[in-house]
Motif scaffolding. Structure first.
Motif, PDB file in Angstrom:
ATOM      1  N   ALA A  84       0.917  -1.257  -0.341  1.00 39.88           N
ATOM      2  CA  ALA A  84       0.074  -0.098  -0.005  1.00 39.88           C
ATOM      3  C   ALA A  84       0.809   1.202   0.021  1.00 39.88           C
ATOM      4  O   ALA A  84       0.661   2.134  -0.795  1.00 39.88           O
ATOM      5  CB  ALA A  84      -0.851   0.092   1.394  1.00 39.88           C
ATOM      6  N   PHE A  85       1.629   1.391   0.842  1.00 41.47           N
ATOM      7  CA  PHE A  85       2.729   2.576   0.736  1.00 41.47           C
ATOM      8  C   PHE A  85       3.446   2.818  -0.412  1.00 41.47           C
ATOM      9  O   PHE A  85       3.524   3.855  -0.888  1.00 41.47           O
ATOM     10  CB  PHE A  85       3.754   2.153   2.217  1.00 41.47           C
ATOM     11  N   PHE A 150      -1.926  -2.949 -11.982  1.00 39.54           N
ATOM     12  CA  PHE A 150      -3.518  -2.060 -12.186  1.00 39.54           C
ATOM     13  C   PHE A 150      -3.472  -1.147 -11.161  1.00 39.54           C
ATOM     14  O   PHE A 150      -4.553  -0.552 -11.247  1.00 39.54           O
ATOM     15  CB  PHE A 150      -4.430  -3.134 -12.100  1.00 39.54           C
ATOM     16  N   ALA A 151      -2.419  -0.769 -10.289  1.00 42.49           N
ATOM     17  CA  ALA A 151      -2.850   0.104  -9.159  1.00 42.49           C
ATOM     18  C   ALA A 151      -1.487   1.301  -9.676  1.00 42.49           C
ATOM     19  O   ALA A 151      -1.915   2.539  -9.257  1.00 42.49           O
ATOM     20  CB  ALA A 151      -2.394  -0.582  -7.965  1.00 42.49           C
ATOM     21  N   ASP A 161      -6.562   3.288 -14.424  1.00 43.39           N
ATOM     22  CA  ASP A 161      -7.006   4.411 -13.677  1.00 43.39           C
ATOM     23  C   ASP A 161      -6.354   4.778 -12.557  1.00 43.39           C
ATOM     24  O   ASP A 161      -6.327   3.952 -11.630  1.00 43.39           O
ATOM     25  CB  ASP A 161      -8.613   4.820 -13.776  1.00 43.39           C
ATOM     26  N   LEU A 162      -6.077   6.153 -12.317  1.00 43.96           N
ATOM     27  CA  LEU A 162      -5.372   6.393 -10.946  1.00 43.96           C
ATOM     28  C   LEU A 162      -6.650   6.601  -9.886  1.00 43.96           C
ATOM     29  O   LEU A 162      -7.784   7.254 -10.333  1.00 43.96           O
ATOM     30  CB  LEU A 162      -4.979   8.132 -10.851  1.00 43.96           C
ATOM     31  N   ARG A 163      -6.696   5.599  -8.959  1.00 49.25           N
ATOM     32  CA  ARG A 163      -7.662   5.527  -7.925  1.00 49.25           C
ATOM     33  C   ARG A 163      -7.713   6.983  -7.286  1.00 49.25           C
ATOM     34  O   ARG A 163      -6.766   7.611  -6.881  1.00 49.25           O
ATOM     35  CB  ARG A 163      -7.402   4.444  -7.052  1.00 49.25           C
ATOM     36  N   LEU A 176      -7.373  -3.588  -4.852  1.00 54.58           N
ATOM     37  CA  LEU A 176      -6.784  -4.009  -5.743  1.00 54.58           C
ATOM     38  C   LEU A 176      -7.671  -4.729  -6.851  1.00 54.58           C
ATOM     39  O   LEU A 176      -7.304  -4.737  -8.045  1.00 54.58           O
ATOM     40  CB  LEU A 176      -5.480  -4.961  -5.530  1.00 54.58           C
ATOM     41  N   ASP A 177      -8.647  -5.577  -6.223  1.00 48.16           N
ATOM     42  CA  ASP A 177      -9.514  -6.388  -7.093  1.00 48.16           C
ATOM     43  C   ASP A 177     -10.351  -5.388  -7.795  1.00 48.16           C
ATOM     44  O   ASP A 177     -10.785  -5.560  -8.913  1.00 48.16           O
ATOM     45  CB  ASP A 177     -10.362  -7.328  -6.118  1.00 48.16           C
ATOM     46  N   GLU A 178     -10.809  -4.240  -7.227  1.00 47.29           N
ATOM     47  CA  GLU A 178     -11.530  -3.334  -7.932  1.00 47.29           C
ATOM     48  C   GLU A 178     -10.684  -2.601  -9.071  1.00 47.29           C
ATOM     49  O   GLU A 178     -11.443  -2.461 -10.162  1.00 47.29           O
ATOM     50  CB  GLU A 178     -12.003  -2.283  -6.900  1.00 47.29           C
ATOM     51  N   GLN A 179      -9.634  -2.344  -8.805  1.00 48.90           N
ATOM     52  CA  GLN A 179      -8.722  -1.905  -9.917  1.00 48.90           C
ATOM     53  C   GLN A 179      -8.816  -2.709 -11.214  1.00 48.90           C
ATOM     54  O   GLN A 179      -8.906  -2.504 -12.277  1.00 48.90           O
ATOM     55  CB  GLN A 179      -7.255  -1.623  -9.440  1.00 48.90           C
TER      56      GLN A 179
END
Length: 249
Positions: A84-85, A150-151, A161-163, A176-179
C-alpha cells in the motif's frame, strides 16, 4: 492499588508504542490531492483524468509528497503495509514528475531514449533518493503481487486509472480487485473481445512473468472475467502514452 497503577502504566505504554510505530502513514494530504481526479475521455479513451494545472497551483500534491518523504519506512511491518505504501509512493511521485515539468504532453518527454524518465530521480523517501523504476522493479515487483500493475499509474492514457482514494493496508485486497475489474471492463485500454481473439493491454506482455505464479496471464484474467469466450488472447491494444490529463497547451 499498586497493581492497578502498574496496569494503567502498562496500558499507557502500549498506546504510546502503538502511536509511535503505527505503520499506516497519514495520507490525508494525498486524499486531498486526489480530488483533482475525475472521470473523462481523452483520445477516445475513457479514463480518470488528472487536472495537473490545479495540482501545480494548489500545493496539495506537494503536501502529499512531504508526508510521503518524511515517513520512516522501517515502520512498515508486513507485506500489505509495504504494498500500500509503495503503490501510493509510485503514484505520488509520478504525479509529481508531471507537475514539476508541466506543461507537457507525455511523462516520457521528461526523459529521452538515452535517459528514460523511469530512471530519473523522482523524489526522496525517508532520506533516500528514488526513481519510479526503483519503486516498481526493486521494491514492488519482488513482493510477488501481480495486481500492482493495475494500481501503479505512469501518468498515461493507457495506464490503469488513478484511484481517487489512497491505498491502505486494511483495504488493499478489495482495492486491488476493484482496480483489476475496472481495467478489464474498459474496452478502450484493458480488454476487448474481437471476432477471432481477445485483445488485451500490452501490460500483460511487458510483465507476463509476474503472472506465472498465479497460473499465467489467461488464467489471471479469466478469474476476473469469467464471461469471456474461448478465444486466444493477444496483447494488441495500442498503448497511448499521452498524459492522463488535459493536454498541455
Amino acid at each position: 492499588m499498586i497493581l492497578m497503577k502498574r496496569l494503567m502504566l502498562f496500558t499507557a505504554l502500549l498506546v504510546l508504542s502503538f502511536n509511535t510505530f503505527a505503520a499506516e502513514p497519514d495520507w490525508s494530504a494525498y486524499a486531498e490531492a486526489l480530488k483533482s481526479v475525475s472521470p473523462g475521455t481523452k483520445n477516445d479513451v475513457k479514463l480518470a483524468l488528472v487536472d495537473y494545472q490545479v495540482l501545480k497551483e494548489n500545493g496539495k500534491l506537494e503536501a502529499a509528497y512531504q508526508q510521503l518523504s518524511s515517513f520512516p519506512v522501517k515502520n512498515l511491518s508486513n507485506k500489505k503495509e509495504k504494498l500500500a505504501f509503495y503503490i501510493n509512493a509510485y503514484n505520488i511521485l509520478a504525479l509529481k514528475m508531471v507537475v514539476d515539468h508541466w506543461p507537457l504532453d507525455s511523462i516520457k518527454d521528461v526523459g529521452s531514449l538515452i535517459s528514460p524518465v523511469w530512471g530519473k530521480s523522482a523524489g526522496s523517501i525517508d532520506g533516500e533518493t528514488v526513481s519510479l523504476d526503483d519503486i516498481e522493479n526493486k521494491i514492488l515487483r519482488p513482493l510477488g503481487e501481480p495486481r500492482i500493475h493495475f494500481a501503479i499509474v505512469c501518468a498515461s492514457v493507457s495506464c490503469p486509472d488513478l484511484r481517487n482514494t489512497p491505498y491502505t493496508a486494511s483495504n488493499l485486497n478489495a482495492q486491488l480487485d476493484e482496480q483489476i475489474q475496472q481495467f478489464l471492463s474498459n474496452a478502450d485500454k484493458g480488454l476487448r473481445i474481437g471476432d477471432e481473439s481477445i485483445q488485451i493491454s500490452r501490460i500483460f506482455d511487458w510483465f507476463g512473468k509476474d503472472f506465472k505464479p498465479v497460473g499465467g496471464v489467461e488464467a489471471f484474467i479469466r478469474r476476473y472475467r469469467s464471461d469471456l469466450p474461448q478465444l486466444p488472447f493477444k496483447e494488441s491494444i495500442n498503448y497511448d502514452w499521452d498524459v492522463n490529463g488535459i493536454t498541455a497547451k
